[in-house]
Design a protein around this motif. Structure first.
Motif, PDB file in Angstrom:
ATOM      1  N   PHE A   2       0.822  -1.212   0.000  1.00 55.07           N
ATOM      2  CA  PHE A   2       0.000   0.000   0.000  1.00 55.07           C
ATOM      3  C   PHE A   2       0.856   1.262   0.000  1.00 55.07           C
ATOM      4  N   ARG A   3       1.996   1.184  -0.650  1.00 56.16           N
ATOM      5  CA  ARG A   3       2.833   2.374  -0.820  1.00 56.16           C
ATOM      6  C   ARG A   3       2.978   2.629  -2.316  1.00 56.16           C
ATOM      7  N   TRP A   4       2.698   3.866  -2.715  1.00 56.07           N
ATOM      8  CA  TRP A   4       2.761   4.205  -4.132  1.00 56.07           C
ATOM      9  C   TRP A   4       4.206   4.306  -4.591  1.00 56.07           C
ATOM     10  N   VAL A   5       4.509   3.658  -5.713  1.00 55.31           N
ATOM     11  CA  VAL A   5       5.850   3.648  -6.292  1.00 55.31           C
ATOM     12  C   VAL A   5       5.789   4.358  -7.635  1.00 55.31           C
ATOM     13  N   HIS A   6       6.726   5.263  -7.877  1.00 57.83           N
ATOM     14  CA  HIS A   6       6.777   6.052  -9.110  1.00 57.83           C
ATOM     15  C   HIS A   6       7.878   5.493 -10.011  1.00 57.83           C
ATOM     16  N   ILE A   7       7.501   5.068 -11.204  1.00 54.46           N
ATOM     17  CA  ILE A   7       8.452   4.460 -12.138  1.00 54.46           C
ATOM     18  C   ILE A   7       8.348   5.176 -13.481  1.00 54.46           C
ATOM     19  N   TYR A  19      16.981   5.374 -19.765  1.00 50.60           N
ATOM     20  CA  TYR A  19      16.904   5.811 -18.374  1.00 50.60           C
ATOM     21  C   TYR A  19      15.756   5.063 -17.681  1.00 50.60           C
ATOM     22  N   VAL A  20      16.049   4.580 -16.456  1.00 46.80           N
ATOM     23  CA  VAL A  20      15.022   3.960 -15.621  1.00 46.80           C
ATOM     24  C   VAL A  20      15.045   4.678 -14.277  1.00 46.80           C
ATOM     25  N   VAL A  21      13.890   5.235 -13.910  1.00 48.45           N
ATOM     26  CA  VAL A  21      13.781   5.993 -12.666  1.00 48.45           C
ATOM     27  C   VAL A  21      12.792   5.265 -11.755  1.00 48.45           C
ATOM     28  N   ASN A  22      13.249   4.952 -10.554  1.00 46.63           N
ATOM     29  CA  ASN A  22      12.389   4.320  -9.536  1.00 46.63           C
ATOM     30  C   ASN A  22      12.457   5.194  -8.295  1.00 46.63           C
ATOM     31  N   ASP A  24      13.590   7.832  -6.229  1.00 51.37           N
ATOM     32  CA  ASP A  24      14.795   8.680  -6.260  1.00 51.37           C
ATOM     33  C   ASP A  24      15.979   7.995  -6.928  1.00 51.37           C
ATOM     34  N   ALA A  25      15.842   6.740  -7.307  1.00 53.45           N
ATOM     35  CA  ALA A  25      16.954   6.005  -7.917  1.00 53.45           C
ATOM     36  C   ALA A  25      16.890   6.150  -9.435  1.00 53.45           C
ATOM     37  N   VAL A  26      18.002   6.578 -10.023  1.00 56.38           N
ATOM     38  CA  VAL A  26      18.086   6.778 -11.469  1.00 56.38           C
ATOM     39  C   VAL A  26      19.180   5.879 -12.021  1.00 56.38           C
ATOM     40  N   LEU A  85      11.533  12.635 -22.185  1.00 53.58           N
ATOM     41  CA  LEU A  85      11.389  13.657 -21.150  1.00 53.58           C
ATOM     42  C   LEU A  85      12.710  13.828 -20.411  1.00 53.58           C
ATOM     43  N   MET A  86      13.046  15.049 -20.132  1.00 52.69           N
ATOM     44  CA  MET A  86      14.268  15.341 -19.403  1.00 52.69           C
ATOM     45  C   MET A  86      14.104  14.909 -17.940  1.00 52.69           C
ATOM     46  N   PRO A  87      15.197  14.599 -17.252  1.00 49.67           N
ATOM     47  CA  PRO A  87      15.104  14.163 -15.843  1.00 49.67           C
ATOM     48  C   PRO A  87      14.359  15.145 -14.956  1.00 49.67           C
ATOM     49  N   ASN A  88      14.509  16.460 -15.205  1.00 53.57           N
ATOM     50  CA  ASN A  88      13.788  17.434 -14.380  1.00 53.57           C
ATOM     51  C   ASN A  88      12.282  17.323 -14.576  1.00 53.57           C
ATOM     52  N   ASP A  89      11.872  17.078 -15.836  1.00 55.09           N
ATOM     53  CA  ASP A  89      10.447  16.905 -16.105  1.00 55.09           C
ATOM     54  C   ASP A  89       9.909  15.660 -15.410  1.00 55.09           C
ATOM     55  N   ILE A  90      10.687  14.584 -15.448  1.00 50.90           N
ATOM     56  CA  ILE A  90      10.264  13.342 -14.787  1.00 50.90           C
ATOM     57  C   ILE A  90      10.126  13.574 -13.291  1.00 50.90           C
ATOM     58  N   LYS A  91      11.051  14.316 -12.714  1.00 49.75           N
ATOM     59  CA  LYS A  91      11.003  14.583 -11.275  1.00 49.75           C
ATOM     60  C   LYS A  91       9.738  15.353 -10.908  1.00 49.75           C
ATOM     61  N   GLU A  92       9.377  16.356 -11.727  1.00 48.39           N
ATOM     62  CA  GLU A  92       8.186  17.140 -11.428  1.00 48.39           C
ATOM     63  C   GLU A  92       6.922  16.295 -11.552  1.00 48.39           C
ATOM     64  N   ILE A  93       6.879  15.423 -12.535  1.00 50.36           N
ATOM     65  CA  ILE A  93       5.706  14.561 -12.688  1.00 50.36           C
ATOM     66  C   ILE A  93       5.569  13.631 -11.485  1.00 50.36           C
ATOM     67  N   MET A  94       6.703  13.096 -11.026  1.00 48.03           N
ATOM     68  CA  MET A  94       6.666  12.199  -9.867  1.00 48.03           C
ATOM     69  C   MET A  94       6.252  12.939  -8.608  1.00 48.03           C
ATOM     70  N   ASP A  95       6.491  14.256  -8.581  1.00 49.91           N
ATOM     71  CA  ASP A  95       6.063  15.069  -7.442  1.00 49.91           C
ATOM     72  C   ASP A  95       4.653  15.611  -7.639  1.00 49.91           C
ATOM     73  N   CYS A  96       3.956  15.032  -8.620  1.00 50.91           N
ATOM     74  CA  CYS A  96       2.565  15.415  -8.902  1.00 50.91           C
ATOM     75  C   CYS A  96       2.441  16.857  -9.383  1.00 50.91           C
ATOM     76  N   ARG A  97       3.465  17.320 -10.120  1.00 54.10           N
ATOM     77  CA  ARG A  97       3.410  18.655 -10.726  1.00 54.10           C
ATOM     78  C   ARG A  97       3.744  18.505 -12.208  1.00 54.10           C
ATOM     79  N   ASP A  98       2.808  18.832 -13.085  1.00 54.32           N
ATOM     80  CA  ASP A  98       3.056  18.743 -14.518  1.00 54.32           C
ATOM     81  C   ASP A  98       3.771  20.002 -14.997  1.00 54.32           C
TER      82      ASP A  98
END
Length: 768
Positions: A2-7, A19-22, A24-26, A85-98
C-alpha cells in the motif's frame, strides 16, 4: 504494501541511452547499436505497428501470456509520451506537478480508451495520497461487543489503538459514520464505541492510553465527566449527538480502532512449497471491515459468516477457517481447511500475527517479548507461552543409544572436569575413602536442535534426560575394582554459544532454534564416591598417601570418542584438613588403555602428625629420658634407680598398647612401632645395665682389698688396693653407659627409620 511507487522509463534515441527511474533512484544504460541495420543518415526511430506489453515478458515476437508474470497491484497514473522527457520533467511529474511545457501524452489512463477484462475494479484515489510519503490515518470498526480491556487488547493485536478524537470535526464525522451500528453496540447503556483514554484515580484526570498524558480536547456530558471508582472508562453515546460519557470498564460496546500505518502481518504454518502469501496487510475500505491482503495474490476475508482464503492468481486455492465460537478473527492460531495448495495437508494450523520478529505471539494473537517465552512465568492470557517448552528438539529417527556422529572422521570430544566438595570419610582401618564431588561433562550432539535457550545455561534444563544420548562411565578405585557410587542429583543443560538459526515460518511456534553444532550439552552429576585405597603406613604417622580413582568411557572406543580436559580438570572447594590427614594436592591425568579413554584422579594426603608429637612422641621420649636419668643417681642407690626405670618401662608399655589399639594393624612395622620398640629396647637395656652395675658393685664390696707380702721375710707385709678395669668397675661402667645409651638410641632410630623408608619406597614403586 500500500505504498505508491513512481516508475519512469525514458528512451533517448539521440544519446543512445535508456533511463530507468524508480522514485529517487536513477539508472542510465548505454545502448549498443548495430549501425549496419540503420538506414540513411544513421537515424534511430521507433517503428509503429508493434506491440507494447506491460507486466509480461515477450518470449516471442508474437507475444504470449503467462499468469505468473501478471502485474498484481493498482495503477493510479499511466502515461506514454512520443518524446524523451528530461530528468527534471520526470522529477516534477513524480512530485505530482506537470511542467508547463509538457506535451500531451499519446496514451493516458484518464482517457476512456482502456477495456476492462477480468477482475478489474475502478476506484477513486486523490492526488495528495499518491504523492504523500506518509500513511493517512484510517479506521476499522468492529461491531462485536467487548469490554474496555478486551477492546484495547484487540486493537493492539492488529497494531492499532482505540480511537481518540482530538477535534470537533473528527468527533462529528465518527459519530455520523458509525451511528447506524447503535443497535448492535448498545445494550442497557446507550454507548456506541470506546474512546482511547481512561481515568487516573490519583489525580482525577482522563489520560491518553499511549503516553498517559491528560487529554487536551473532550466533549463529556456534564453529569458523566468525573473519574470515579465505578467509572474509569469512557465511550461515545448515541442518544446525545457528539457527546461522551464515563462508564464502567466492564460493560461491552463496539470497538473503533485507529491506524497510522498499514500493519504488516505474517502467516506462519504453510509448508515450504505452499503457494500462499506469507506477508499480509490491510487498509481502510468503504465498509470499515477487516480484509487481509497478501503481498502477492492471497486474500483473507469474511464471507458467508466465515473467514476464507482466496487467491487472485490461483483460483483453485480455497481455505476456510474452522470457527470455535462466533465472532472469531483469524489473528492468532487457528485451524484451517485448505484445498488446491501444493501442501498435502487438508487441515492445518496457521498463525497470523502482527508481532515483530523479536516478539512471541500468543495463541490469541497478543504479543510478548521473545525472552518471556518459556521463562516459567505466564505472560499470555491463554498461558500459551509456557506450552511445549522442551529445550531439545529431537529429529525423526533419533536414538539415545547411538552416540553423536563424528566430525571429519575425528572422535567425539567429551570434556570432563571434577569439583571435589568434601572428603566425608577417611578410614585407615578399612582402607576406604568417601568423597562428595560434582562431575561435569560437555559434548556436542549435531543431530539435535535447541529451542529458546538462554545465555545462562542453568536456565536451559533438559527435562527428559533419558531422551538424549549421554556418556556413560565405569568407576574404578585403587584396587582396580568397581567403586560404590551414590548419585544424589543429575541434570542436563544446554550451553548457548552460537546465534540462532534462520527463522522457519513453516511452524506456528516462533521459537528461536539453535543448531546442535556449536552449542554444547552439559551433564552435571552430584554424587558420593566410596572407594578403596592401598595405604602405605611404613612411615606412619609421618606418612603421605596417594589414592586414585579411574573414570573409564567404556561405551566409546578411542576412534569414536575421547575424554578431554575441561579447564583445570579438577578443583577442590572443601576443607583440606581432616581429623587425621590433610589433602596436599590433586592431580588430573588423561590416558588411553585398551583402546578406551580414561581419566585418573590422584589425591595426595599428608598425616597431621602434630597429635602424635604432643601425645605420643614427646611423653614417651620424656619417659626414656627419665629412665636414662637413673644412670645419674648414686651407684649405691640401686632401689631408687631400678624403681624409676621399671616404672618408665611399664608406662611406656602402656602407651604402646593404647596407641596400637587406635592405629591400623599391619604385618609390617610402622614408624611409630619402630619408635616404641626402640624406646622400649632402650629402657630395657638401661634396666639390664642397672642390674649389671648393681651386681658388680656388690661383688666388688667383698673383693676390693688384697694382702701383699714381700718374698724377703725381713720386711713386713702390707695391704694394697688393686685397680680394676671399667668392665669390672661399676662406676666406670655407669659413666660409660651415660655416653653409650644416647648414641645407641640415635643409632636404633636411624636404622629402623631407614628400613621403614626403604620399604615405603619399594612398595610405592611397585604400585606405580
Amino acid at each position: 504494501m500500500f505504498r505508491w511507487v513512481h516508475i519512469a522509463v525514458g528512451l533517448n534515441l539521440t544519446a543512445r541511452s535508456l533511463y530507468v527511474v524508480n522514485d529517487d533512484a536513477v539508472t542510465k544504460i548505454n545502448l549498443k547499436i548495430d549501425y549496419s541495420k540503420i538506414g540513411v543518415g544513421n537515424k534511430l526511430e521507433v517503428r509503429a505497428g508493434g506491440r507494447f506489453v506491460l507486466g509480461q515478458r515477450l518470449y516471442t515476437p508474437d507475444g504470449g501470456f503467462h499468469i505468473l508474470e501478471t502485474l498484481d497491484g493498482e495503477i493510479a497514473d499511466y502515461r506514454l509520451y512520443d518524446s524523451f522527457l528530461m530528468p527534471n520533467d520526470i522529477k516534477e511529474i513524480m512530485d505530482c506537478r506537470d511542467p508547463p511545457t509538457l506535451r500531451k501524452p499519446i496514451v493516458s489512463l484518464n482517457e476512456d480508451i482502456f477495456e476492462k477484462v477480468g477482475g478489474v475494479e475502478l476506484q477513486k484515489v486523490y492526488l495528495d495520497t499518491i504523492c504523500s510519503e506518509h500513511t493517512t490515518e484510517f479506521y476499522l470498526f468492529f461491531s462485536e461487543k467487548r469490554n474496555f480491556p478486551d477492546s484495547v487488547s484487540w486493537c493492539r493485536k492488529i497494531k492499532g489503538e482505540i480511537i481518540l478524537p482530538q477535534s470537533p470535526e473528527l468527533n462529528e464525522k465518527l459519530y455520523h459514520q458509525f451511528l447506524p451500528y447503535r443497535e448492535k453496540c448498545q445494550d442497557i447503556w446507550t454507548h456506541l464505541f470506546w474512546l482511547g483514554f481512561n481515568g487516573d484515580l490519583a489525580t482525577g484526570t482522563w489520560r491518553n492510553l499511549r503516553d498517559r498524558r491528560p487529554i487536551e480536547w473532550f466533549n463529556f456530558l456534564s453529569q458523566y465527566k468525573t473519574v470515579t471508582n465505578e467509572s474509569q472508562c469512557a465511550a461515545t453515546v448515541s442518544h446525545d449527538p457528539y457527546k461522551w460519557a464515563s462508564c464502567p470498564c466492564g460493560i461491552e460496546v463496539c470497538t473503533l480502532c485507529n491506524f497510522t500505518i498499514h500493519p504488516e502481518l505474517r502467516l506462519r504454518g504453510p509448508c515450504k512449497i505452499s503457494l500462499l502469501d506469507r506477508t499480509f496487510s490491510f487498509r481502510e475500505n468503504d465498509k470499515y471491515d477487516l480484509v487481509f491482503d497478501g503481498v502477492w495474490h492471497t486474500m483473507i476475508m469474511f464471507e458467508n459468516n466465515n473467514w476464507v482464503i482466496k487467491s487472485r492468481l490461483y483460483e483453485e486455492i480455497t481455505g476456510t477457517m474452522i470457527l470455535k465460537r462466533k465472532g472469531e478473527y483469524p489473528v492468532g492460531v487457528h485451524e484451517w481447511k485448505i484445498s488446491g495448495d501444493r501442501c498435502t495437508q487438508e487441515k492445518t494450523k496457521f498463525l497470523l500475527t502482527s508481532c515483530n520478529k523479536d516478539q512471541y505471539t500468543c495463541n490469541d494473537g497478543s504479543c510478548i517479548p521473545k525472552d518471556a517465552r518459556c521463562d516459567l512465568s505466564v505472560h499470555c492470557i491463554d498461558e500459551s507461552d509456557e506450552i511445549d517448552c522442551s529445550v531439545v528438539e529431537l529429529p525423526p529417527g533419533y536414538s539415545q543409544r547411538i552416540p553423536p556422529p563424528s566430525v571429519q572422521a575425528e572422535p567425539l570430544p567429551v570434556y570432563i572436569s571434577f569439583n571435589v566438595t568434601s572428603i566425608k570419610k577417611f578410614d585407615l582401618s578399612s582402607f576406604s575413602i568417601g568423597i562428595d564431588m560434582l562431575i561435569t561433562l560437555m559434548w556436542e550432539d549435531r543431530r539435535l536442535k535447541y529451542k529458546n535457550i538462554r545465555e545462562n545455561y542453568r536456565e536451559n534444563l533438559v527435562g527428559a534426560q533419558s531422551s538424549v544420548w549421554i556418556p556413560r562411565f565405569k568407576y574404578r578405585d585403587g584396587t582396580l575394582s568397581a567403586a560404590k557410587l551414590d548419585v544424589h542429583s543429575q541434570a542436563i543443560y544446554v550451553k548457548r554459544l552460537t546465534e540462532p538459526m534462520p527463522d522457519d515460518d513453516t511452524t506456528i511456534l516462533e521459537d528461536r532454534l539453535y543448531s546442535g553444532q556449536g552449542n554444547t550439552l552439559i551433564l552435571e552429576q552430584e554424587l558420593t564416591l566410596n572407594f578403596k585405597c592401598y595405604f602405605h603406613l611404613q612411615m606412619y604417622p609421618f606418612d603421605r598417601q596417594v589414592c586414585f580413582m579411574e573414570f573409564i568411557l567404556y561405551e566409546l572406543t578411542k576412534n569414536l570418542g575421547v575424554l578431554m580436559k575441561d579447564g583445570d580438570g579438577i578443583t577442590f572447594t572443601g576443607k583440606r584438613k581432616l581429623l587425621e590427614y590433610k589433602l596436599l594436592s590433586e592431580e588430573y591425568r588423561i590416558y588411553t588403555r585398551d583402546s578406551v579413554s580414561r581419566v585418573r584422579i590422584l589425591m595426595e594426603f599428608q598425616n597431621l602428625y602434630g597429635y602424635y608429637i604432643g601425645n605420643t612422641f614427646t611423653p614417651t621420649l620424656m619417659l626414656v629420658v627419665i629412665c636414662y636419668s637413673c644412670l645419674l643417681f648414686d651407684v649405691n642407690d640401686f632401689e631408687d634407680r631400678i624403681m624409676v626405670s621399671l616404672t618408665a618401662l611399664l608406662v611406656l608399655a602402656t602407651f604402646f598398647s593404647q596407641v596400637s589399639q587406635t592405629i591400623p594393624r599391619t604385618a609390617y612395622l610402622k614408624l611409630i612401632d619402630v619408635w616404641f620398640l626402640a624406646l622400649i629396647t632402650e629402657v630395657f637395656a638401661v634396666i639390664i645395665s642397672l642390674v649389671l652395675i648393681e651386681v658388680l658393685r656388690l661383688r666388688n664390696l667383698s673383693s676390693t682389698v688384697v694382702k701383699v707380702a714381700p718374698l724377703n721375710k725381713e720386711k713386713t707385709s702390707k695391704w694394697v688396693t688393686v685397680r680394676s678395669s671399667w668392665l669390672s668397675d661399676p662406676k666406670k661402667l655407669n659413666k660409660a653407659l651415660i655416653i653409650f645409651y644416647p648414641v645407641s638410641l640415635f643409632l636404633l632410630l636411624f636404622i629402623f627409620g631407614s628400613v621403614s623408608t626403604y620399604n615405603l619406597f619399594i612398595s610405592t614403586w611397585e604400585d606405580h
